[in-house]
Design a protein around this motif. Sequence first.
Motif, PDB file in Angstrom:
ATOM      1  N   MET A   1     -60.381 -35.430-110.472  1.00 49.51           N
ATOM      2  CA  MET A   1     -61.453 -34.542-109.968  1.00 49.51           C
ATOM      3  C   MET A   1     -61.871 -34.715-108.530  1.00 49.51           C
ATOM      4  SD  MET A   1     -65.357 -33.765-111.581  1.00 49.51           S
ATOM      5  CE  MET A   1     -64.800 -33.332-113.171  1.00 49.51           C
ATOM      6  N   THR A   2     -61.814 -33.727-107.768  1.00 47.24           N
ATOM      7  CA  THR A   2     -62.245 -33.906-106.488  1.00 47.24           C
ATOM      8  C   THR A   2     -63.560 -34.084-106.254  1.00 47.24           C
ATOM      9  OG1 THR A   2     -60.225 -32.562-105.971  1.00 47.24           O
ATOM     10  CG2 THR A   2     -61.839 -32.873-104.014  1.00 47.24           C
ATOM     11  N   SER A   3     -63.929 -35.101-105.579  1.00 43.57           N
ATOM     12  CA  SER A   3     -65.476 -35.360-105.185  1.00 43.57           C
ATOM     13  C   SER A   3     -65.849 -34.709-103.710  1.00 43.57           C
ATOM     14  CB  SER A   3     -65.702 -37.093-105.199  1.00 43.57           C
ATOM     15  OG  SER A   3     -65.108 -37.425-104.265  1.00 43.57           O
ATOM     16  N   VAL A   4     -67.034 -34.178-103.804  1.00 42.70           N
ATOM     17  CA  VAL A   4     -67.662 -33.431-102.750  1.00 42.70           C
ATOM     18  C   VAL A   4     -68.976 -33.872-102.338  1.00 42.70           C
ATOM     19  CG1 VAL A   4     -68.172 -31.172-102.007  1.00 42.70           C
ATOM     20  CG2 VAL A   4     -66.183 -31.324-103.491  1.00 42.70           C
ATOM     21  N   VAL A   5     -69.257 -33.878-101.072  1.00 44.47           N
ATOM     22  CA  VAL A   5     -70.547 -34.207-100.774  1.00 44.47           C
ATOM     23  C   VAL A   5     -70.794 -32.502 -99.801  1.00 44.47           C
ATOM     24  CG1 VAL A   5     -72.327 -34.816 -98.798  1.00 44.47           C
ATOM     25  CG2 VAL A   5     -70.924 -36.333-100.183  1.00 44.47           C
ATOM     26  N   LEU A  78     -70.913 -42.892-100.268  1.00 46.39           N
ATOM     27  CA  LEU A  78     -70.626 -42.164-101.630  1.00 46.39           C
ATOM     28  C   LEU A  78     -69.052 -41.962-101.592  1.00 46.39           C
ATOM     29  CD1 LEU A  78     -73.459 -39.353-101.515  1.00 46.39           C
ATOM     30  CD2 LEU A  78     -73.063 -41.445-103.115  1.00 46.39           C
ATOM     31  N   LYS A  79     -68.274 -42.213-100.574  1.00 48.39           N
ATOM     32  CA  LYS A  79     -66.730 -41.944-100.064  1.00 48.39           C
ATOM     33  C   LYS A  79     -66.320 -40.760-100.938  1.00 48.39           C
ATOM     34  CE  LYS A  79     -65.941 -46.934-100.228  1.00 48.39           C
ATOM     35  NZ  LYS A  79     -65.269 -48.231-100.845  1.00 48.39           N
ATOM     36  N   PRO A  80     -66.880 -39.464-100.682  1.00 46.66           N
ATOM     37  CA  PRO A  80     -66.357 -38.282-101.259  1.00 46.66           C
ATOM     38  C   PRO A  80     -65.022 -38.111-100.599  1.00 46.66           C
ATOM     39  CG  PRO A  80     -67.902 -37.642 -99.269  1.00 46.66           C
ATOM     40  CD  PRO A  80     -67.826 -39.340 -99.351  1.00 46.66           C
ATOM     41  N   ASP A  81     -64.144 -37.326-101.328  1.00 46.02           N
ATOM     42  CA  ASP A  81     -62.876 -36.828-101.123  1.00 46.02           C
ATOM     43  C   ASP A  81     -63.133 -35.799 -99.791  1.00 46.02           C
ATOM     44  OD1 ASP A  81     -61.778 -38.231-102.931  1.00 46.02           O
ATOM     45  OD2 ASP A  81     -62.179 -36.662-104.588  1.00 46.02           O
ATOM     46  N   ILE A  82     -64.221 -35.083 -99.831  1.00 46.43           N
ATOM     47  CA  ILE A  82     -64.221 -33.997 -98.843  1.00 46.43           C
ATOM     48  C   ILE A  82     -65.536 -33.776 -98.655  1.00 46.43           C
ATOM     49  CG2 ILE A  82     -63.953 -32.115-100.646  1.00 46.43           C
ATOM     50  CD1 ILE A  82     -62.531 -30.303 -98.445  1.00 46.43           C
ATOM     51  N   VAL A  83     -65.938 -33.363 -97.491  1.00 48.13           N
ATOM     52  CA  VAL A  83     -67.408 -32.843 -96.982  1.00 48.13           C
ATOM     53  C   VAL A  83     -67.278 -31.576 -96.602  1.00 48.13           C
ATOM     54  CG1 VAL A  83     -69.235 -32.970 -95.387  1.00 48.13           C
ATOM     55  CG2 VAL A  83     -68.265 -35.123 -96.327  1.00 48.13           C
ATOM     56  N   ILE A  84     -68.261 -30.565 -97.334  1.00 42.95           N
ATOM     57  CA  ILE A  84     -68.042 -29.075 -97.139  1.00 42.95           C
ATOM     58  C   ILE A  84     -69.509 -28.701 -96.639  1.00 42.95           C
ATOM     59  CG2 ILE A  84     -67.823 -26.868 -98.286  1.00 42.95           C
ATOM     60  CD1 ILE A  84     -66.356 -28.343-100.540  1.00 42.95           C
ATOM     61  N   LYS A  94     -68.724 -38.505 -85.664  1.00 42.02           N
ATOM     62  CA  LYS A  94     -67.520 -38.811 -85.719  1.00 42.02           C
ATOM     63  C   LYS A  94     -67.425 -40.007 -86.982  1.00 42.02           C
ATOM     64  CE  LYS A  94     -63.283 -40.164 -83.351  1.00 42.02           C
ATOM     65  NZ  LYS A  94     -62.737 -41.217 -84.260  1.00 42.02           N
ATOM     66  N   SER A  95     -68.350 -40.657 -87.196  1.00 41.49           N
ATOM     67  CA  SER A  95     -68.203 -41.813 -88.386  1.00 41.49           C
ATOM     68  C   SER A  95     -67.916 -40.988 -89.765  1.00 41.49           C
ATOM     69  CB  SER A  95     -69.346 -42.626 -88.420  1.00 41.49           C
ATOM     70  OG  SER A  95     -70.403 -41.915 -88.441  1.00 41.49           O
ATOM     71  N   LEU A  96     -68.498 -40.060 -89.799  1.00 42.81           N
ATOM     72  CA  LEU A  96     -68.677 -39.028 -91.177  1.00 42.81           C
ATOM     73  C   LEU A  96     -67.359 -38.015 -90.783  1.00 42.81           C
ATOM     74  CD1 LEU A  96     -69.873 -38.271 -93.674  1.00 42.81           C
ATOM     75  CD2 LEU A  96     -71.204 -36.314 -92.440  1.00 42.81           C
ATOM     76  N   LEU A  97     -67.116 -37.684 -89.802  1.00 45.39           N
ATOM     77  CA  LEU A  97     -65.932 -36.750 -89.786  1.00 45.39           C
ATOM     78  C   LEU A  97     -64.815 -37.210 -90.190  1.00 45.39           C
ATOM     79  CD1 LEU A  97     -66.620 -34.858 -86.326  1.00 45.39           C
ATOM     80  CD2 LEU A  97     -66.747 -33.941 -88.692  1.00 45.39           C
ATOM     81  N   ASP A  98     -64.669 -38.533 -89.958  1.00 44.67           N
ATOM     82  CA  ASP A  98     -63.451 -39.441 -90.201  1.00 44.67           C
ATOM     83  C   ASP A  98     -63.333 -40.218 -91.649  1.00 44.67           C
ATOM     84  OD1 ASP A  98     -62.652 -38.955 -87.791  1.00 44.67           O
ATOM     85  OD2 ASP A  98     -63.161 -40.730 -86.820  1.00 44.67           O
ATOM     86  N   ALA A  99     -64.552 -40.086 -92.210  1.00 45.94           N
ATOM     87  CA  ALA A  99     -64.523 -40.944 -93.484  1.00 45.94           C
ATOM     88  C   ALA A  99     -63.869 -40.084 -94.774  1.00 45.94           C
ATOM     89  CB  ALA A  99     -65.924 -40.961 -93.852  1.00 45.94           C
ATOM     90  N   PRO A 100     -63.980 -38.879 -95.145  1.00 45.09           N
ATOM     91  CA  PRO A 100     -63.362 -38.177 -96.271  1.00 45.09           C
ATOM     92  C   PRO A 100     -61.858 -38.256 -95.998  1.00 45.09           C
ATOM     93  CG  PRO A 100     -65.083 -36.991 -95.281  1.00 45.09           C
ATOM     94  CD  PRO A 100     -64.856 -37.711 -94.240  1.00 45.09           C
ATOM     95  N   PRO A 101     -60.944 -38.452 -96.980  1.00 48.70           N
ATOM     96  CA  PRO A 101     -59.439 -38.325 -96.977  1.00 48.70           C
ATOM     97  C   PRO A 101     -59.067 -36.804 -96.793  1.00 48.70           C
ATOM     98  CG  PRO A 101     -60.187 -38.986 -99.126  1.00 48.70           C
ATOM     99  CD  PRO A 101     -61.506 -39.214 -98.235  1.00 48.70           C
ATOM    100  N   LEU A 102     -59.944 -35.952 -97.363  1.00 48.77           N
ATOM    101  CA  LEU A 102     -59.509 -34.508 -97.118  1.00 48.77           C
ATOM    102  C   LEU A 102     -60.229 -33.844 -96.023  1.00 48.77           C
ATOM    103  CD1 LEU A 102     -59.347 -33.329-100.880  1.00 48.77           C
ATOM    104  CD2 LEU A 102     -57.447 -33.861 -99.259  1.00 48.77           C
ATOM    105  N   ILE A 184     -56.255 -26.946 -99.848  1.00 46.68           N
ATOM    106  CA  ILE A 184     -56.631 -28.022 -99.055  1.00 46.68           C
ATOM    107  C   ILE A 184     -56.313 -29.361 -99.898  1.00 46.68           C
ATOM    108  CG2 ILE A 184     -58.545 -29.372 -97.873  1.00 46.68           C
ATOM    109  CD1 ILE A 184     -59.673 -26.663 -97.241  1.00 46.68           C
ATOM    110  N   ILE A 185     -56.541 -29.172-101.048  1.00 51.06           N
ATOM    111  CA  ILE A 185     -56.640 -30.530-101.818  1.00 51.06           C
ATOM    112  C   ILE A 185     -55.000 -30.752-102.101  1.00 51.06           C
ATOM    113  CG2 ILE A 185     -56.752 -31.135-104.312  1.00 51.06           C
ATOM    114  CD1 ILE A 185     -59.859 -29.447-104.127  1.00 51.06           C
ATOM    115  N   GLU A 186     -54.092 -29.724-102.268  1.00 48.01           N
ATOM    116  CA  GLU A 186     -52.780 -29.835-102.289  1.00 48.01           C
ATOM    117  C   GLU A 186     -52.171 -29.977-101.176  1.00 48.01           C
ATOM    118  OE1 GLU A 186     -51.503 -26.182-104.027  1.00 48.01           O
ATOM    119  OE2 GLU A 186     -52.835 -26.407-105.920  1.00 48.01           O
ATOM    120  N   GLY A 187     -52.791 -30.035-100.020  1.00 47.73           N
ATOM    121  CA  GLY A 187     -52.171 -30.319 -98.659  1.00 47.73           C
ATOM    122  C   GLY A 187     -51.158 -29.166 -98.200  1.00 47.73           C
TER     123      GLY A 187
END
Length: 313
Positions: A1-5, A78-84, A94-102, A184-187
């Motif tokens: 399950m993809t995690s989101v903030v 929280l290490k979300p996969d993506i921030v929306i 920038k520290s937040l922009l660079d954090a989520p892998p997606l 996006i999740i599938e790249g």
Amino acid sequence: MTSVVFMGTPDFSVPILRMIQEEGYEILAVVTQPDRPVGRKRVLTPPPVKAEALRLGLPVIQPEKLRNSEELLEIINLKPDIVITAAFGQILPKSLLDAPPLGCINVHASLLPKYRGGAPIHQAIIDGEEKTGVTIMYMAEKLDAGDIITQRAISIEDEDNTGTMFEKLSVVGRELLKETLPIIIEGKNERIPQDEEKVTFAHNISREQERVDWSNGARNVFNQVRGLTPWPTAYTTFQGENVKLWSVKEGDSVTTHTPGQVVKIENDSFEVATGDGKSIVIYELQPAGKKRMTAQDYLRGTGSKLAIGDQFE
């Protein structure tokens, strides 16, 4: 399950948050602006996104300023996969922009690169645009300058104002994000750099922009009023008092009157001359210290002595 903030503040953002929840994404937290005093009584009121998050049973974070805050570290940890984000109201560090892998993506209510900034819906209507839309984009350190992922356009009708377009674009944003997130999740999504030569800005509306300049043409005044309805509202002055304009249309009158002068009075409306020899018909207004009212009620009461040739400034 993809995690989101999820990060958002006004009513525009609520259907988008609701969709993310309904689609089964794991929402780790909802970040929104602090509660603010509202109305004449200055009642401390939560932003719409907070109210919806609490209804959904989601944890809420409300930083006054995100940069260099404890809340920023909390979100990153929280290490979300993506921030929306959708109309959150602050630029992400920038520290937040660079954090989520997606990555961090934004639902922006314009067809970028047009109308970067905080008032894209207002400005599109004020400028007389025939269409606007929603852009799903990657976020960058520069305001609304990230790569475009997907876009969808809709028409702006003469009957529309900022309120109706907020509602329409919120639905468009919800549906476009629903379609875009799996890609996006599938790249498999696109990344289209914005054309910097076509960039325009829609900064937050200033008090100066709210005042009607009757020397402008009728179409421009019409667009200004509906572009500022229902907030922050266009205004003019009459006999030294501010008058808010809530509902107007372009008139049929052709006149040589000075811009701002009353040129016709009907039972349910009155017309004011503009700079191109045409007129604006006023159907709904709000005199200083009064409630919003129809022109008919105004002409029966406060404006009962209004006469042809009277000047609005």
